[in-house]
Write a protein that holds these residues in place. Structure first.
Motif, PDB file in Angstrom:
ATOM      1  N   TYR A   1       0.828  -1.205   0.000  1.00  0.00           N
ATOM      2  CA  TYR A   1       0.000   0.000   0.000  1.00  0.00           C
ATOM      3  C   TYR A   1       0.864   1.257   0.000  1.00  0.00           C
ATOM      4  O   TYR A   1       0.528   2.245  -0.661  1.00  0.00           O
ATOM      5  CB  TYR A   1      -0.927   0.026   1.219  1.00  0.00           C
ATOM      6  CG  TYR A   1      -1.747   1.302   1.282  1.00  0.00           C
ATOM      7  CD1 TYR A   1      -2.851   1.473   0.465  1.00  0.00           C
ATOM      8  CD2 TYR A   1      -1.386   2.353   2.131  1.00  0.00           C
ATOM      9  CE1 TYR A   1      -3.585   2.645   0.484  1.00  0.00           C
ATOM     10  CE2 TYR A   1      -2.110   3.532   2.154  1.00  0.00           C
ATOM     11  CZ  TYR A   1      -3.214   3.668   1.331  1.00  0.00           C
ATOM     12  OH  TYR A   1      -3.929   4.832   1.348  1.00  0.00           O
ATOM     13  N   ASN A   2       1.963   1.231   0.721  1.00  0.00           N
ATOM     14  CA  ASN A   2       2.848   2.398   0.735  1.00  0.00           C
ATOM     15  C   ASN A   2       3.404   2.686  -0.646  1.00  0.00           C
ATOM     16  O   ASN A   2       3.486   3.845  -1.070  1.00  0.00           O
ATOM     17  CB  ASN A   2       3.995   2.174   1.725  1.00  0.00           C
ATOM     18  CG  ASN A   2       3.539   2.076   3.163  1.00  0.00           C
ATOM     19  OD1 ASN A   2       3.989   1.208   3.921  1.00  0.00           O
ATOM     20  ND2 ASN A   2       2.628   2.942   3.580  1.00  0.00           N
ATOM     21  N   PHE A   3       3.790   1.638  -1.371  1.00  0.00           N
ATOM     22  CA  PHE A   3       4.287   1.843  -2.731  1.00  0.00           C
ATOM     23  C   PHE A   3       3.170   2.281  -3.674  1.00  0.00           C
ATOM     24  O   PHE A   3       3.389   3.107  -4.568  1.00  0.00           O
ATOM     25  CB  PHE A   3       4.956   0.569  -3.254  1.00  0.00           C
ATOM     26  CG  PHE A   3       6.360   0.381  -2.753  1.00  0.00           C
ATOM     27  CD1 PHE A   3       7.422   1.038  -3.363  1.00  0.00           C
ATOM     28  CD2 PHE A   3       6.620  -0.421  -1.666  1.00  0.00           C
ATOM     29  CE1 PHE A   3       8.721   0.894  -2.894  1.00  0.00           C
ATOM     30  CE2 PHE A   3       7.912  -0.580  -1.185  1.00  0.00           C
ATOM     31  CZ  PHE A   3       8.971   0.077  -1.799  1.00  0.00           C
ATOM     32  N   SER A   4       1.979   1.753  -3.460  1.00  0.00           N
ATOM     33  CA  SER A   4       0.840   2.174  -4.292  1.00  0.00           C
ATOM     34  C   SER A   4       0.518   3.638  -4.067  1.00  0.00           C
ATOM     35  O   SER A   4       0.343   4.407  -5.021  1.00  0.00           O
ATOM     36  CB  SER A   4      -0.388   1.309  -3.976  1.00  0.00           C
ATOM     37  OG  SER A   4      -0.193  -0.020  -4.388  1.00  0.00           O
TER      38      SER A   4
ATOM     39  N   ILE B   1       0.562   6.731  -6.717  1.00  0.00           N
ATOM     40  CA  ILE B   1      -0.665   7.498  -6.957  1.00  0.00           C
ATOM     41  C   ILE B   1      -0.391   8.978  -6.748  1.00  0.00           C
ATOM     42  O   ILE B   1      -0.772   9.827  -7.554  1.00  0.00           O
ATOM     43  CB  ILE B   1      -1.804   7.020  -6.032  1.00  0.00           C
ATOM     44  CG1 ILE B   1      -2.252   5.614  -6.440  1.00  0.00           C
ATOM     45  CG2 ILE B   1      -2.991   7.980  -6.095  1.00  0.00           C
ATOM     46  CD1 ILE B   1      -3.232   4.974  -5.480  1.00  0.00           C
ATOM     47  N   GLY B   2       0.306   9.294  -5.661  1.00  0.00           N
ATOM     48  CA  GLY B   2       0.633  10.692  -5.380  1.00  0.00           C
ATOM     49  C   GLY B   2       1.528  11.308  -6.441  1.00  0.00           C
ATOM     50  O   GLY B   2       1.398  12.490  -6.767  1.00  0.00           O
TER      51      GLY B   2
ATOM     52  N   ALA C   1      -3.139  10.547  -1.576  1.00  0.00           N
ATOM     53  CA  ALA C   1      -3.522   9.752  -2.741  1.00  0.00           C
ATOM     54  C   ALA C   1      -5.032   9.700  -2.950  1.00  0.00           C
ATOM     55  O   ALA C   1      -5.525  10.005  -4.051  1.00  0.00           O
ATOM     56  CB  ALA C   1      -2.931   8.343  -2.631  1.00  0.00           C
ATOM     57  N   PRO C   2      -5.837   9.330  -1.954  1.00  0.00           N
ATOM     58  CA  PRO C   2      -7.287   9.288  -2.190  1.00  0.00           C
ATOM     59  C   PRO C   2      -7.891  10.663  -2.466  1.00  0.00           C
ATOM     60  O   PRO C   2      -8.851  10.768  -3.233  1.00  0.00           O
ATOM     61  CB  PRO C   2      -7.845   8.678  -0.895  1.00  0.00           C
ATOM     62  CG  PRO C   2      -6.772   8.860   0.127  1.00  0.00           C
ATOM     63  CD  PRO C   2      -5.482   8.811  -0.618  1.00  0.00           C
TER      64      PRO C   2
ATOM     65  N   ALA D   1      -1.053  18.269  -5.515  1.00  0.00           N
ATOM     66  CA  ALA D   1      -0.421  17.387  -6.504  1.00  0.00           C
ATOM     67  C   ALA D   1       1.036  17.775  -6.729  1.00  0.00           C
ATOM     68  O   ALA D   1       1.917  16.914  -6.833  1.00  0.00           O
ATOM     69  CB  ALA D   1      -1.201  17.442  -7.814  1.00  0.00           C
ATOM     70  N   ALA D   2       1.297  19.069  -6.813  1.00  0.00           N
ATOM     71  CA  ALA D   2       2.668  19.536  -7.047  1.00  0.00           C
ATOM     72  C   ALA D   2       3.572  19.199  -5.863  1.00  0.00           C
ATOM     73  O   ALA D   2       4.720  18.769  -6.047  1.00  0.00           O
ATOM     74  CB  ALA D   2       2.673  21.043  -7.302  1.00  0.00           C
TER      75      ALA D   2
END
Length: 511
Positions: free
Chosen positions: A44-47, A51-52, A191-192, A322-323
């Motif tokens: 999950y941390n890598f996901s 995503i971020g 991420a979410p 996002a930036a």
């Protein structure tokens, strides 16, 4: 003498070896190998990390920029998904080294370029990261500027766009200066939020354009296969090059993976999945702007100017988030570590972060994003030609030349087996230059332009093959017997805590 312990596929230093390295001028807190306890990143941390990083304005502008170059929606999506599946391969291969041996990218580079030569790939990666840092700051500043213009008389201030840019640039430098130690937690909640904002933008486009049909009905501008492939191949190289940066310094994050399975599962799902989804959002929304406004608006800051102030405020917050998540994870760690590697005892991560910000200004991000052709063909394609050869050398060295066997202690010795000739491995330098020259030939030799259009792939293959040939009998390689002589292999469960001691007891100060 046993200097390292291998357990569950992860290699750490013994207590004695760790103590012997404390005075090495090639090591500091950020460059040392991680301890067993520090391998705690889950899938999950890598996901959430990917995503971020993937949900950012450059992703949006790249995908929507393909529409502006003449592709229809599905041609653009296929190009982007294919490019990310290709670059996922070197990402996973290089992550393996970081996970198994707990070393960051500059130290990993010492294997193939030498103790001093490692500065070459480290600085090459750092320059590209600084450019991306500036690009993200430019988009964030443009979003802030749009908000101020819509709600105040900000447009009457001379040079207001550059004022907004420098303000946002300063914010990024301050955040980076504090260090990325909280990156795992930040990406987990960011991420979410970013996914929700992206889906909200897509829903607006569907409603405003009257459904998927009208917004995705714009045909391709190409009338022949030849016209399409003239744009497709350099665009594919640009897509691959987009994350060719992380394909190199991914060991900076892989060194904290709980296991190889964790990093493989997390990255394999999140990278192509998120890039595909956000690319579709970018393509769909840009296609919708053709229906709604009569022109393709691929700059999200320009698109926001068509909304009410409250929506602009929400959009600005999203762009800023996002930036920041992308800059901290993807664009600060590599150049900061490269700066540390130049002078480990004097330059800290914070100092490297400040240098990254200064270098970003020198890269003139306003020029790079001022024209979509400059962005995709010149910037992305150009650094693909630079980084492809390094990717090829790294993969061939770790997987074929050394067969995943190395000595951790000698990576921190200026006179060890990885110092080569006065700190430089000339074989890797020759392979690197040959890979670049072959790609650049495509710019000047009629009929060979396909070499430049596929610069990353050509450079990776050429440099990798040349390097493998030159290194096949190199004395720096560890034989099975030599690796066994320095490594204690322990099968779980085991009481290895007393053997695989820590260099320091606390967790990593910086990711």
């Amino acid at each position: 003498m046993k200097t390292q312990v291998e357990q569950d596929g992860i290699v750490t230093l013994t207590s004695e070896a760790a103590d012997s390295l404390k005075d090495s001028h090639m090591l500091n807190e950020d460059l040392r190998p991680t301890t067993k306890e520090e391998h705690h990143w889950t899938a999950y941390n890598f996901s959430s990390l990917w995503i971020g990083m993937c949900i950012c304005i450059p992703t949006y502008t790249m995908s929507s920029g393909l529409i502006a170059l003449g592709m229809n929606w599905w041609q653009a999506i296929v190009t982007i998904i294919l490019g990310n599946l290709i670059v996922l391969v070197p990402i996973l291969l290089n992550t393996h080294a970081g996970t198994k041996f707990g070393i960051p990218y500059p130290v990993f580079a010492r294997l193939w370029f030498g103790s001093k030569g490692a500065h070459i790939p480290a600085i090459a990666r750092a320059i590209v990261a600084a450019a991306w840092f500036g690009i993200n700051c430019w988009y964030g500043g443009a979003a802030i500027d749009t908000l101020l213009v819509s709600m105040t008389g900000w447009e009457n201030v001379g040079g207001h766009l550059f004022i907004s840019f420098f303000a946002f640039w300063a914010l990024n430098v301050i955040v980076a200066y504090r260090g990325p130690e909280s990156i795992r937690k930040m990406e987990a909640w960011a991420a979410p939020v970013l996914i929700v904002l992206g889906l909200a933008l897509l829903i607006w486009a569907i409603v405003a354009a009257g459904g998927f049909g009208p917004m995705l009905s714009a045909p391709s501008k190409f009338t022949s296969a030849g016209q399409f492939f003239t744009i497709f191949f350099p665009s594919l190289t640009g897509v691959i090059a987009f994350w060719a940066t992380l394909a190199l310094n991914i060991p900076d994050f892989g060194r904290y993976a709980k296991s190889q399975k964790a990093q493989i599962v997390g990255q394999s799902i999140a990278l192509p999945g998120t890039m595909g989804l956000f690319a579709f959002i970018g393509v769909a929304v840009t296609s919708a702007t053709v229906v709604i406004f009569g022109q393709a608006i691929w700059d999200p800051a320009a698109l926001m100017s068509h909304f009410p102030p409250f929506i602009i405020l929400i959009g600005t917050v999203g762009i800023i988030l996002a930036a920041l998540t992308t800059n901290v994870a993807a664009n600060v760690v590599a150049p900061a570590r490269a700066a540390e590697n130049l002078w480990p005892r004097k330059i800290t991560f914070a100092g490297g972060a400040v240098l990254t910000g200064i270098l970003a200004l020198a890269m003139q991000p306003w020029y790079l994003v001022g024209n979509i052709s400059n962005y995709i063909f010149v910037f992305l394609g150009g650094y693909g030609a630079l980084l492809g050869p390094i990717d090829g050398i790294a993969i061939v060295d770790y997987w074929i030349v050394r067969q995943r066997k190395l000595s951790l202690t000698e990576l921190y010795s200026p006179t060890g087996r990885y110092s080569y000739a006065s700190g430089f491995n000339m074989k890797s330098i020759y392979a690197f230059l040959i890979g670049i020259v072959i790609s650049v030939l495509g710019l000047f030799v009629p009929g060979l332009h396909f070499l430049w259009d596929n610069a990353w792939t050509i450079g990776l293959i050429v440099s990798g093959c040349v390097y493998g040939y030159l290194m096949k009998n190199d004395s720096s390689r560890l034989t099975d017997a030599e690796y066994a002589a320095i490594t204690v292999v322990m099968d779980p469960p085991s009481a290895s805590k007393d053997i695989a001691g820590n260099m320091v007891k606390q967790g990593p100060e910086n990711v």
